[in-house]
Design an enzyme around this catalytic site. Structure first.
Site, PDB file in Angstrom:
ATOM      1  N   LYS A  86      36.411  57.568  15.245  1.00 39.49           N
ATOM      2  CA  LYS A  86      37.005  56.530  16.087  1.00 39.49           C
ATOM      3  C   LYS A  86      36.496  55.148  15.700  1.00 39.49           C
ATOM      4  O   LYS A  86      37.287  54.200  15.573  1.00 39.49           O
ATOM      5  CB  LYS A  86      36.686  56.799  17.560  1.00 39.49           C
ATOM      6  N   LYS A 161      32.979  46.133  21.628  1.00 41.09           N
ATOM      7  CA  LYS A 161      32.040  47.244  21.848  1.00 41.09           C
ATOM      8  C   LYS A 161      32.067  48.225  20.684  1.00 41.09           C
ATOM      9  O   LYS A 161      31.023  48.627  20.160  1.00 41.09           O
ATOM     10  CB  LYS A 161      32.387  47.949  23.157  1.00 41.09           C
TER      11      LYS A 161
END
Length: 213
Positions: A86, A161
């Site tokens: 991811k 993030k």
């Protein structure tokens, strides 16, 4: 019972954390998997990609359930590999979106119509997902955040993030990621300038404001 978790943020490149989560796998009634999905847009169209890490036998047990929720179910390996996939994808996505935004902004300043420029890019070697599916320039495409004042989609805060996680793991594995580092700094700057709740494609708007447009 197969428990599917989605919060293994520290596991990538962190052996201690990975060991802790392997212990959590052993402590559940059967086993646990980490799973990460591809995007908000894919969720609304039922075309999610699940990137799954954990024991392969438990992936097999959960695969039918995950298939009900997504179009692509990919087993990545041990705990932590789903998150690794991811953040690698999202680092490339951020770099591509910045490049598309810079290119579109330059073309507009050189007098090109943005729709025409996008058409040319998308039939040429510069084509990418950010140019042909999620164009950041308002008015070029319908049904994307740039057509709705950058609302919805994948938030700038979330992108910052994930880029931070990529930087952490790059440091821990001594992997050079200069473009990823620049992308991280740019998205952090956007968060500081009030773009945190906007979709990450608002980097185009940010660049336009920076150059006084």
């Amino acid at each position: 019972m197969v428990v599917v978790f989605g919060d293994f943020c520290r596991c990538v490149g962190d052996q201690k954390c990975r060991d802790q989560d392997q212990n959590r796998v052993r402590d559940t009634t059967r086993a646990s998997l980490e799973d990460y999905i591809s995007s908000v847009g894919a969720a609304t169209t039922g075309k999610l990609t699940f990137m799954v890490g954990g024991p392969e036998s438990e992936f097999t047990a959960a695969q039918e359930l995950l298939t009900c929720m997504g179009a692509n179910i990919v087993y990545c390996g041990q705990v932590g590999t789903g998150q690794a996939a991811k953040i690698c994808n999202n680092m490339l996505l951020a770099i591509g979106m910045i490049g598309t935004s810079e290119t579109m902004n330059l073309g507009i300043r050189l007098g090109l119509d943005p729709k025409l420029l996008a058409k040319i890019l998308n039939m040429s070697s510069g084509r990418c997902w950010s140019s042909d599916t999620y164009n950041p320039v308002p008015g070029v495409m319908e049904g994307v955040p740039s057509a709705n004042n950058y609302t919805g989609g994948f938030g700038t805060t979330l992108m910052a993030k994930d880029l931070g996680l990529a930087q952490y793991t790059a440091t821990s594995t001594r992997t050079p990621v200069p473009m990823g580092a620049l992308a991280h700094q740019l998205y952090r700057m956007m968060c500081a300038r009030g773009y945190g709740s906007k979709d990450f494609s608002s980097v185009f708007q940010f660049l336009r404001e920076e150059d006084g447009q």
